[in-house]
Design an enzyme around this catalytic site. Structure first.
Site, PDB file in Angstrom:
ATOM      1  N   LYS A 227       0.842  -1.202   0.000  1.00  0.00           N
ATOM      2  CA  LYS A 227       0.000   0.000   0.000  1.00  0.00           C
ATOM      3  C   LYS A 227       0.877   1.252   0.000  1.00  0.00           C
ATOM      4  O   LYS A 227       1.876   1.306   0.726  1.00  0.00           O
ATOM      5  CB  LYS A 227      -0.918  -0.016   1.226  1.00  0.00           C
ATOM      6  CG  LYS A 227      -1.940   1.116   1.266  1.00  0.00           C
ATOM      7  CD  LYS A 227      -2.861   0.959   2.469  1.00  0.00           C
ATOM      8  CE  LYS A 227      -3.882   2.085   2.554  1.00  0.00           C
ATOM      9  NZ  LYS A 227      -4.795   1.930   3.710  1.00  0.00           N
TER      10      LYS A 227
ATOM     11  N   SER B 127      -9.663   2.076   2.909  1.00  0.00           N
ATOM     12  CA  SER B 127      -8.799   2.797   2.012  1.00  0.00           C
ATOM     13  C   SER B 127      -7.810   1.904   1.256  1.00  0.00           C
ATOM     14  O   SER B 127      -7.118   2.354   0.344  1.00  0.00           O
ATOM     15  CB  SER B 127      -8.007   3.843   2.804  1.00  0.00           C
ATOM     16  OG  SER B 127      -7.168   3.220   3.783  1.00  0.00           O
TER      17      SER B 127
ATOM     18  N   SER C 268     -10.080  -0.299   7.210  1.00  0.00           N
ATOM     19  CA  SER C 268      -9.550  -0.168   5.856  1.00  0.00           C
ATOM     20  C   SER C 268      -8.803  -1.378   5.320  1.00  0.00           C
ATOM     21  O   SER C 268      -8.343  -1.365   4.181  1.00  0.00           O
ATOM     22  CB  SER C 268      -8.634   1.064   5.780  1.00  0.00           C
ATOM     23  OG  SER C 268      -9.385   2.237   5.939  1.00  0.00           O
TER      24      SER C 268
END
Length: 487
Positions: free
Chosen positions: A79, A154, A178
């Site tokens: 990420k 997210s 998330s």
């Protein structure tokens, strides 16, 4: 014959150990699939194919010399909120475009030391603020099961990469859901560890008392393997707990016979889709059929989780993002007068980040701190105590991950509150600092995946993974793969 990209992480490791394939062959298969499908899914912000092939070649050389590190030759996505040395790290924000860290986050270093092959940096909501990955300032990631729908957020880029077979596993971060929400939306496994179990060093902060990195994978066993590498004390992180990490692989296959599973009545609410509730209740019944004892419990302060989170998290974001001013961090947009320069520079933040900075600054302002932030922290303690009392009588909690399956892109962008409600079932565990996992448990009427959430006491990831693995092995949901079409 099974395509190389359809193998689980554990199966790929076994195949490389048997010399049925090489790390270079596996990595090339992923890079070719990324070339074909990335235009449809938009899962990555930055690709690193040259590094990936070099990593894979070194992995093959090491294995030939007798090396058998736990993730040797495994292609992963990271990420874009985690610092990666010599690789752009943007947090999906224009304000960090072109930023190249000089160090690796501890999580990245541990995965690298374990032999991972880095495919690239995954897309996300800007500074991890969002539930749909529509808040990235670069692109909107799409759900592999239906590219007209969101992948969750997210960590939507990480989840879409894993579900779409653009990575064998990925690292996400979970502040209020998330990791778990995108895993549920994409029909895969997402593990949020206990707060303090995985180092936050090099994780660009959103909410410092909430952020936790964790694995996103296709199976529970794969998540356990990644967690084992990622977890453990880090002296570089003052919030990292110096306590032993339970051997999650050793107890994973122990089953759930005799395990006490609590079902909180507050997690089945009006507004939850009938098919989501049905799939989750069927999953709980499956755990009972496997020998677990299911009992109803109460977490009475659950209803306050949403307002508490949206006071505490924006307040911490307001403080953390103050450094991006063009003087200390971020690109400086010179506009003559200091305040004009400052305003122009911080104007590069996207609308959701600005919204949360304003909410947080207001909550921390003189005259409102005690009424808002101070009170929210007190209620957070009550939420934590709810879990502590529940775990005196049960070993694990079973609940939904989200009220509904993945929604169409653009359907909630005009109503922030409706978007925030997507996290209503994941926020309590984040506020309490306890671990949670999402495991696929079926589909809704739109053939979009539904996730079962399991929650365990703090630092008992072993119990969590044991329960999740038992359920997974009794079902076939984790074996189903989306058929992604090219753009």
């Amino acid at each position: 014959m099974t395509a190389l990209t359809e193998l689980s992480l554990s199966a790929a490791l076994d195949a490389m150990r048997r010399k049925d394939m090489s790390a270079v062959e596996l990595t090339r298969a992923y890079l070719e699939r990324i070339d074909a499908l990335e235009p449809s899914l938009r899962a990555y912000i930055t690709m690193t194919p040259e590094r990936a092939l070099a990593d894979a070649a070194r992995a093959d050389e090491a294995r030939a010399a007798g090396d058998d590190r736990p993730l040797l030759g495994i292609p992963l996505a990271i990420k874009d909120v985690l610092s990666t040395r010599d690789i752009q790290t943007t947090c999906a924000s224009q304000i960090l475009k072109g930023y190249v860290p000089v160090y690796d986050a501890t999580v990245v270093k541990r995965l690298t030391d374990a032999g991972m092959v880095m495919l690239g940096k995954a897309n996300m909501d800007e500074f991890a603020m969002g539930s749909s990955t529509e808040n990235s300032s670069y692109q909107i990631t799409r759900n592999p099961w239906d590219t007209s729908r969101v992948p969750g957020g997210s960590s939507g880029g990480s989840a879409a990469a894993v579900a779409g077979q653009l990575a064998l596993g990925a690292v996400g971060t979970d502040t209020g859901g998330s990791i778990r929400t995108p895993a549920a939306f994409c029909g895969i496994v997402g593990l949020k560890p206990s707060y303090g179990r995985v180092s936050r060093y090099g994780l660009i902060a959103f909410g410092s008392s909430l952020d936790q990195a964790g694995p996103i994978t296709r199976t529970v066993e794969d998540a356990a393997r990644m967690f084992t590498v990622m977890a453990g004390h880090d002296p570089l992180d003052s919030t990292s707990m110096d306590t032993p990490v339970n051997d999650v692989m050793a107890t994973m296959r122990d089953g759930v016979k005799g395990l006490r599973v609590g079902v909180p009545k507050e997690y089945f609410i009006d507004g939850m889709s009938p098919e989501s509730e049905a799939r989750v209740r069927e999953a709980i019944a499956q755990l009972e059929a496997l020998g677990a004892k299911v009992v109803e419990i109460s977490l009475p302060h659950t209803r306050y989780s949403l307002p508490v989170y949206y006071i505490i998290a924006p307040a911490e974001a307001s403080a953390n993002l103050a450094r991006f001013d063009g003087i200390r961090f971020g690109p400086r947009l010179e506009k003559g007068e200091m305040w004009h320069t400052y305003k122009a520079t911080r104007g590069q933040f996207g609308p959701e980040v600005k919204r949360r900075i304003m909410l947080g600054t207001y909550a921390l302002s003189a005259g409102y701190y005690d009424a808002f932030y101070g009170k929210a922290q007190q209620v957070r303690t009550l939420i934590k105590r709810d879990f502590e009392r529940a775990f005196e009588t049960v070993d694990v909690i079973a609940a939904p991950v989200t009220p509904k399956g993945a929604f169409p892109i653009g359907s909630k962008t005009s109503d922030p509150l409706e978007m925030y409600l997507e996290d209503v079932f994941t926020l309590p565990a984040s506020l309490a600092g306890v671990p949670g996992i999402s495991v696929p448990c079926g589909f809704d009427d739109n053939h979009m995946p539904i996730g079962l959430q399991l929650i365990a006491p703090a630092f008992r990831e072993d119990v969590l993974i044991r329960a999740a693995y038992a359920y997974e092995q009794a079902t076939t949901w984790h074996t189903l793969l989306p058929r992604v079409t090219t753009a």
